[in-house]
Design a protein around this motif. Structure first.
Motif, mmCIF file in Angstrom:
data_model
loop_
_atom_site.group_PDB
_atom_site.id
_atom_site.type_symbol
_atom_site.label_atom_id
_atom_site.label_comp_id
_atom_site.label_asym_id
_atom_site.label_seq_id
_atom_site.Cartn_x
_atom_site.Cartn_y
_atom_site.Cartn_z
ATOM 1 N N LEU A 52 48.172 30.270 40.546
ATOM 2 C CA LEU A 52 49.300 31.067 40.313
ATOM 3 C C LEU A 52 49.120 31.993 38.792
ATOM 4 O O LEU A 52 49.478 33.063 39.120
ATOM 5 C CB LEU A 52 50.727 30.366 40.060
ATOM 6 N N ARG A 53 48.686 31.434 38.048
ATOM 7 C CA ARG A 53 48.562 32.424 36.904
ATOM 8 C C ARG A 53 47.457 33.377 37.132
ATOM 9 O O ARG A 53 47.552 34.216 36.498
ATOM 10 C CB ARG A 53 48.184 31.380 35.701
ATOM 11 N N ALA A 54 46.441 32.887 37.863
ATOM 12 C CA ALA A 54 45.435 33.842 38.182
ATOM 13 C C ALA A 54 46.357 35.196 38.781
ATOM 14 O O ALA A 54 45.744 36.337 38.607
ATOM 15 C CB ALA A 54 44.318 33.424 39.137
ATOM 16 N N VAL A 55 46.897 34.991 39.752
ATOM 17 C CA VAL A 55 47.634 35.976 40.665
ATOM 18 C C VAL A 55 48.732 36.689 39.767
ATOM 19 O O VAL A 55 48.650 37.940 39.530
ATOM 20 C CB VAL A 55 48.607 35.318 41.702
ATOM 21 N N GLU A 56 49.288 36.070 38.828
ATOM 22 C CA GLU A 56 50.311 36.586 38.022
ATOM 23 C C GLU A 56 49.315 37.545 36.828
ATOM 24 O O GLU A 56 50.007 38.717 36.284
ATOM 25 C CB GLU A 56 51.097 35.808 37.132
ATOM 26 N N GLY A 57 48.328 36.989 36.459
ATOM 27 C CA GLY A 57 47.322 37.778 35.299
ATOM 28 C C GLY A 57 47.059 39.038 36.139
ATOM 29 O O GLY A 57 46.878 39.962 35.313
ATOM 30 N N ALA A 58 46.547 38.829 37.328
ATOM 31 C CA ALA A 58 45.973 40.184 37.853
ATOM 32 C C ALA A 58 46.837 41.166 38.016
ATOM 33 O O ALA A 58 46.778 42.258 37.571
ATOM 34 C CB ALA A 58 45.280 39.878 39.394
ATOM 35 N N ARG A 59 48.243 40.821 38.353
ATOM 36 C CA ARG A 59 49.231 41.898 38.489
ATOM 37 C C ARG A 59 49.611 42.461 37.239
ATOM 38 O O ARG A 59 49.869 43.623 36.973
ATOM 39 C CB ARG A 59 50.476 41.463 39.361
ATOM 40 N N ALA A 60 49.805 41.384 36.057
ATOM 41 C CA ALA A 60 50.256 42.111 34.922
ATOM 42 C C ALA A 60 49.018 42.806 33.938
ATOM 43 O O ALA A 60 49.439 43.820 33.441
ATOM 44 C CB ALA A 60 50.522 40.828 33.854
ATOM 45 N N SER A 61 47.913 42.686 34.542
ATOM 46 C CA SER A 61 46.794 43.602 34.091
ATOM 47 C C SER A 61 46.736 45.014 34.811
ATOM 48 O O SER A 61 45.965 45.681 34.327
ATOM 49 C CB SER A 61 45.312 43.115 34.200
ATOM 50 N N GLY A 62 47.444 45.089 35.872
ATOM 51 C CA GLY A 62 47.344 46.516 36.419
ATOM 52 C C GLY A 62 47.112 46.464 37.690
ATOM 53 O O GLY A 62 46.636 47.667 38.357
ATOM 54 N N PHE A 63 46.419 45.453 38.319
ATOM 55 C CA PHE A 63 45.651 45.242 39.594
ATOM 56 C C PHE A 63 46.490 45.807 40.643
ATOM 57 O O PHE A 63 47.617 45.070 40.874
ATOM 58 C CB PHE A 63 44.821 43.889 39.653
ATOM 59 N N THR A 64 46.190 46.774 41.608
ATOM 60 C CA THR A 64 47.051 47.197 42.531
ATOM 61 C C THR A 64 46.350 46.732 44.054
ATOM 62 O O THR A 64 47.130 47.042 44.764
ATOM 63 C CB THR A 64 47.457 48.610 42.298
ATOM 64 N N GLY A 65 45.209 45.950 43.919
ATOM 65 C CA GLY A 65 44.516 45.742 45.222
ATOM 66 C C GLY A 65 45.338 44.889 45.797
ATOM 67 O O GLY A 65 46.216 44.294 45.367
ATOM 68 N N SER A 66 44.461 44.064 46.939
ATOM 69 C CA SER A 66 45.020 43.046 47.639
ATOM 70 C C SER A 66 44.913 41.748 46.919
ATOM 71 O O SER A 66 43.675 41.760 46.461
ATOM 72 C CB SER A 66 44.774 42.953 49.071
ATOM 73 N N ILE A 67 45.822 40.814 47.025
ATOM 74 C CA ILE A 67 45.465 39.268 46.373
ATOM 75 C C ILE A 67 46.012 38.245 47.499
ATOM 76 O O ILE A 67 47.008 38.551 48.346
ATOM 77 C CB ILE A 67 46.536 39.160 45.338
ATOM 78 N N THR A 68 45.010 37.534 47.863
ATOM 79 C CA THR A 68 45.062 36.482 48.784
ATOM 80 C C THR A 68 45.181 34.933 48.076
ATOM 81 O O THR A 68 44.016 34.671 47.262
ATOM 82 C CB THR A 68 43.928 36.435 49.856
ATOM 83 N N LEU A 69 46.014 34.288 48.237
ATOM 84 C CA LEU A 69 46.041 33.005 47.780
ATOM 85 C C LEU A 69 46.088 31.645 48.732
ATOM 86 O O LEU A 69 46.923 31.761 49.536
ATOM 87 C CB LEU A 69 47.393 32.714 46.748
ATOM 88 N N ILE A 70 45.043 30.996 48.671
ATOM 89 C CA ILE A 70 44.693 30.057 49.690
ATOM 90 C C ILE A 70 44.894 28.571 49.111
ATOM 91 O O ILE A 70 44.560 28.288 48.130
ATOM 92 C CB ILE A 70 43.164 30.110 50.165
ATOM 93 N N GLY A 71 45.890 27.966 49.554
ATOM 94 C CA GLY A 71 46.012 26.493 49.278
ATOM 95 C C GLY A 71 45.958 25.564 50.355
ATOM 96 O O GLY A 71 46.711 25.674 51.438
ATOM 97 N N ALA A 72 45.366 24.397 50.049
ATOM 98 C CA ALA A 72 45.343 23.496 51.057
ATOM 99 C C ALA A 72 46.670 22.819 51.353
ATOM 100 O O ALA A 72 46.757 22.071 52.627
ATOM 101 C CB ALA A 72 44.299 22.406 50.470
#
Length: 417
Positions: A20-40
């Motif tokens: 989750l923090r990876a996702v939030e950190g990416a967006r907070a850094s300005g990343f506008t590309g696609s993000i896929t989060l895979i959870g078992a």
């Protein structure tokens, strides 16, 4: 895999705190590309520490909600392609794709591995009714149901998870026996002296702690469970919880080319041996420059910090920044807060405030001439001061001077009151 100058597809494997923090950190850094989060798991990312604490407590309103973010927040505000109940089965590093059970490969330009760890299972008990680990939300729900039914509890392993489960059961007034194979509980986490001092909290709470005793066999015994011990005795229980540690969840990476050794091997920036692939959280075995040694931490704070750092570094590898930290964890037993910062392997451990015999104290850990660790038991305002001092490379003598001044100040305050 063909090199991509500017990553446009970030994939995070593991819907954990680190994920989750990876996702939030990416967006907070300005990343506008696609993000896929895979959870078992089928669950949205949730907070694990309460599962062995507040979640097991007897509460009229039921257990607390441990979910971090709603689905609307993840999909809408953060723009995440959320793939829950999707177990990663492999990693194609040449083609740049994550293989998922029952689904099409998920392509990536940058990848963060945040699959965490898997609880160890007692031998020959898998599928045995009434025997559980406590790692997931489903585990916690099953243990809570048994405690609600007034189960007699046997905990195997006197580590932090096992001790928290024992504490939750005792607070409900239930009989609890904790079986620990080692003579000294928490030896690796706290050292011999402090491990024994914390173990005494079980005795004060009326928990039957059996040290230096192994489990020979566990079997169904009528309507209950029989736990046969190495000393020849048998314990009778309705619920058995194994708290015997966890292993990093890396089996899906076998054959991928990602270097593995007690987790995913990473450098100081959390980069793995494969380009564009980083790791974070319980699964990451990285080089901590602050202590000059590799570490794998199963701690909430480091997982959160590593997740954000790994994502930002994966998206900007040319500007990747090292991640260093003073490890920090806490645990709650029988109304007592145990906090530790730093590392426990030390040349000397000294109690500088309070007394373990009274169940409330502070101990400092020395390696060479440096302060490298601090344990605070029911002294919540002390430990973060020492964490800052360790981070700054504080000398042992300076730490002792600080402790003496703090104790003197506390005595003066008490005298005035």
């Amino acid at each position: 895999m063909t090199a991509v100058t500017t990553p446009q597809r970030l994939v995070v494997v593991g819907a954990s705190l680190a994920g989750l923090r990876a996702v939030e950190g990416a967006r907070a850094s300005g990343f506008t590309g696609s993000i896929t989060l895979i959870g078992a798991e089928d669950h949205l990312p949730y907070d694990r520490p309460p599962l062995s604490k507040a979640y097991l407590a007897e509460a009229p309103g039921g257990p607390p909600d441990t979910t971090f973010r709603t689905e609307d927040t993840l999909r809408g505000e953060l723009g995440v392609d959320l793939r829950l109940g999707a177990r990663a089965t492999g990693l194609d590093t040449e083609g740049g794709a994550v293989l998922v059970d029952g689904g099409a490969p998920v392509p990536y330009d940058a990848l963060v591995i945040a699959t965490g760890a898997v609880a160890r299972v007692l031998p020959a008990t898998e599928g045995l009714a009434g025997v559980h680990t406590l790692r997931t939300a489903d585990d916690a729900a099953a243990v809570r149901r048994a405690l609600d039914d007034r189960a007699r509890l046997v905990v195997v392993g006197a580590g932090f998870i096992g001790s928290e489960v024992a504490s939750a059961a005792r607070e409900r007034g239930l009989p609890v026996t904790v079986v620990e194979a080692a003579d000294v509980p928490l030896r690796r986490a706290l050292g011999d002296e402090m491990g024994m001092a914390c173990a005494a909290l079980h005795d004060r709470a009326g928990t039957d702690l059996r040290r230096g005793v192994s489990v020979r066999a566990i079997r169904r015994d009528g309507d209950g469970i029989g736990v046969e011990l190495g000393d020849g005795s048998t314990l009778h229980a309705d619920l058995v919880v194994a708290g015997i540690g966890a292993d990093p969840a890396t089996s899906w990476l076998d054959g991928s080319g990602v270097a593995l050794a007690d987790g995913v091997r990473c450098d100081r920036t959390l980069a793995t041996s494969v380009p564009s692939v980083y790791a974070a959280g319980d699964v990451a075995h990285w080089y901590n420059p602050l202590f000059g040694q590799p570490m794998r931490l199963e701690h909430w704070t480091s997982a959160a910090e590593q997740g954000a750092t790994a994502a930002v570094n994966a998206l900007n590898p040319g500007e990747a920044r090292p991640y260093s930290t003073v490890p920090y964890f806490w645990s709650d037993w029988y109304g007592t807060r145990i906090q530790f910062v730093g590392i426990s392997r030390a040349d000397e451990v000294r109690v500088v405030s309070g007394d373990p015999a009274d169940g409330r104290w502070v101990a400092l850990y020395r390696t060479g001439e440096r302060l490298t660790g601090a344990l605070a038991v029911d002294h919540p305002t002390h430990v973060m001061k020492y964490r800052v001092m360790i981070n700054r490379g504080c000398t042992w003598n300076d730490a002792l001077d600080f402790a003496r001044e703090r104790s003197a100040r506390a005595r003066r305050t008490t005298a005035v009151a």
